[in-house]
Structure formats: structure tokens, C-alpha cells
Design an enzyme around this catalytic site. Sequence first.
Site, PDB file in Angstrom:
ATOM      1  N   HIS A  91      -0.929   0.056  -9.962  1.00 41.58           N
ATOM      2  CA  HIS A  91      -1.604  -0.832  -9.000  1.00 41.58           C
ATOM      3  C   HIS A  91      -2.263  -2.031  -9.711  1.00 41.58           C
ATOM      4  O   HIS A  91      -3.484  -2.182  -9.711  1.00 41.58           O
ATOM      5  CB  HIS A  91      -2.650  -0.057  -8.182  1.00 41.58           C
ATOM      6  CG  HIS A  91      -2.974  -0.740  -6.878  1.00 41.58           C
ATOM      7  ND1 HIS A  91      -3.350  -0.063  -5.744  1.00 41.58           N
ATOM      8  CD2 HIS A  91      -2.968  -2.054  -6.525  1.00 41.58           C
ATOM      9  CE1 HIS A  91      -3.578  -0.920  -4.763  1.00 41.58           C
ATOM     10  NE2 HIS A  91      -3.346  -2.154  -5.223  1.00 41.58           N
TER      11      HIS A  91
ATOM     12  N   GLU B  53      -3.828   7.539  -5.596  1.00 34.47           N
ATOM     13  CA  GLU B  53      -3.935   6.810  -6.865  1.00 34.47           C
ATOM     14  C   GLU B  53      -5.183   7.279  -7.604  1.00 34.47           C
ATOM     15  O   GLU B  53      -6.211   7.485  -6.960  1.00 34.47           O
ATOM     16  CB  GLU B  53      -4.027   5.304  -6.602  1.00 34.47           C
ATOM     17  CG  GLU B  53      -2.747   4.782  -5.941  1.00 34.47           C
ATOM     18  CD  GLU B  53      -2.777   3.292  -5.626  1.00 34.47           C
ATOM     19  OE1 GLU B  53      -3.821   2.643  -5.887  1.00 34.47           O
ATOM     20  OE2 GLU B  53      -1.775   2.772  -5.123  1.00 34.47           O
TER      21      GLU B  53
ATOM     22  N   ARG C 255       0.851  -1.193   0.000  1.00 31.80           N
ATOM     23  CA  ARG C 255       0.000   0.000   0.000  1.00 31.80           C
ATOM     24  C   ARG C 255       0.885   1.241   0.000  1.00 31.80           C
ATOM     25  O   ARG C 255       1.919   1.280   0.683  1.00 31.80           O
ATOM     26  CB  ARG C 255      -0.893   0.029   1.248  1.00 31.80           C
ATOM     27  CG  ARG C 255      -2.093  -0.915   1.169  1.00 31.80           C
ATOM     28  CD  ARG C 255      -3.118  -0.448   0.134  1.00 31.80           C
ATOM     29  NE  ARG C 255      -4.278  -1.319   0.044  1.00 31.80           N
ATOM     30  CZ  ARG C 255      -4.399  -2.362  -0.783  1.00 31.80           C
ATOM     31  NH1 ARG C 255      -3.408  -2.682  -1.597  1.00 31.80           N
ATOM     32  NH2 ARG C 255      -5.524  -3.067  -0.823  1.00 31.80           N
TER      33      ARG C 255
END
Length: 320
Positions: free
Chosen positions: A285, A266, A237
Site C-alpha cells: 500500500h 493490511e 482498496r
Amino acid sequence: MQLKIVITRKLPERFINVLPSSIEVVMWESDHIPMPREQLLAQIKEADALLTVLSDHIDRELLAAAPRLKIVSNLAVGYDNIDVGAATDLSIVVTNTPDVLTTTADLTFALLLATARRMGEGMELVKEDQWRSWSPFFLAGGDVHHKTVGIFGMGAIGQAVASRAKGFQMEVIYHNRNRRLEAEKALGATYVSFEELLRTSDFVVCLAPLTKETADIFNYEAFKQMKPTTYFINAGRGKVVVEEDLVKALSDKRIAGAGLDVFREEPIRSHHPLLQLKNVVALPHVGSASIDTRTKMIQLCLKNIERVVEGNSPLTPVKL
Ligand code: DGY
């Protein structure tokens, strides 16, 4: 009264068509634009179940607005986007998708290789027609084989990274909340303190969840303890890293490079200081983004929902 599921991202119809016809499904229209909060607040009022993705912030206000809600089924192994404490207070079950996404280990290892062997720079150069000739230290990076990988967060994905590392004859050390004796035996991994992991790893690989203990743990103090030849890889994370400190450590050559699949905010934007650095490999991601894995994750989420709305216990509950 008909059962109602709210799904915050568009999923392929084939997953929805197999649900019992007694369930009404309200699914957001886009597979990439998040469902606006007002829409979610409106829809959740009569929902029995909610299927969320990691960019949905499921907080107390939202949960309290859903008197019928029995389950929040998160399409991720991480669940830092959900206030699990509030859900527990309101007797709402939270589930995640552990064990079906060890494919994240493939991506993590690919990121490690790409960062050490400067593949991002190489690919850009070839595509931009900038490759002039061969030269002895042209795009020379760091070796991976026989080096030491330090895994921070030795859950299922961390262990899968360790087993991939063994194929590269790497020495595996790790740090985790609790020791993983079985992994130590099966993978020859050695448990070390966080400080020793920082000091001795050639690759520090972060796969830890975001918790109070891990937030901001990779700060300048941490980067300073690493060797100047160390690469930092993060597929856990973004908020475990103080990004300004990482930029400084990379710019000051405190560490050799970083491979990042996750960021504090993000999507990260191209003007972000991290993305100006040549020794950063950045991905959007996509740790668990293989077709097979995403299929299994969606199926598990829906199975958890079906079980809970029918009065059974979920397969993969999150525990506080
Ligand atoms: C997870 O499952 O937590 C991942 O970050 C999603 O790919």
C-alpha cells in the site's frame, strides 16, 4: 481553553513546529505502529481536531466520545475508514487529501508494467542467484503498449493513469459512477459498461473508492468475464476484491496475473494464498508514497485543521 489536536501517527517535527503556539499537539509516538484505540479514546475526549491515517477506524463510538471535536482530517484521499454519516450527525467535518496524490498513477502504472513483464519474478531470481542462461521464452510476459486498459474509477488518479497509458499508445476505456466527458475529450477515453470493461480490457485497473456499490465487485463472476490474457491491477482498496475468488481465477488461469498494492487485511501476511502465486506482484500500500506527495498530503491535512478550528471552512471537505 487551549485548542488540542490529536495526531495518530508520528509526523516529522518540522510539520508541527510551524503550527500556531496556541495549539496543543498530542502526537502518537510511532510512525508505523497504530495508536491503540484506548489511547485514542482517552485523548480524543478533549480534542478539537483529529488527524488520522487510513488504518484508523473512526466510528460513531469514537466520535461520540469527543464532545469538542470539530474536524477529522484524514491523511488519504480514501475515507472508508471514517463513519462520515456519524460525523455529519455530530456536526464534525471530515476532510481528505484529493488532487495532491496523482503520484499514485505512477505507482499504478509501475505495477501494471511489473505484472505484465514479470519483473517481480525476475528480480527474485537474479537476487537468489537462479539466473542460468538466456532462453527464448524465459520470463516472457504480456505486452503493454498498444493494448487496452480498462480503468474502473476515473477520478483524478484514474485520469492520470489514462494519460500515462496514452504514452504507451494504449486504448483507454473506463467505467465510473458518472461519465467524465472532459476526460473523454482530453484523453480519448471511451466510457463502457462494467461488463464490457471486464470483457475487453487487457488490463483492468481498479482505482475506485470502497463504497457499498464497489465492495466485493471483483468476484469470481467478474474475473470469469475477463480474457485469460488479462491482468488485474488494484491500487484502490482491497475490499473491492473477493480475494479467494481472485486466487481461484489466477490458479484456474482464468486471468493472466494480478498486481496488487492493497488488500482486504493490511498488512497482508506472507502465508496468504495470494502471495503463494508466481503471477502476483504485491506491494505494501505505497501508492502515494513519494516524499513530495506525502509532504503535500500532511500540509493539506494540517491546513484543513487550522482553518476549521479557526472557524473557517476546510479546503477539501468530504461530502456525503
Ligand atoms: C489514499 O490516499 O487513499 C491512499 O490509499 C493512500 O496512499
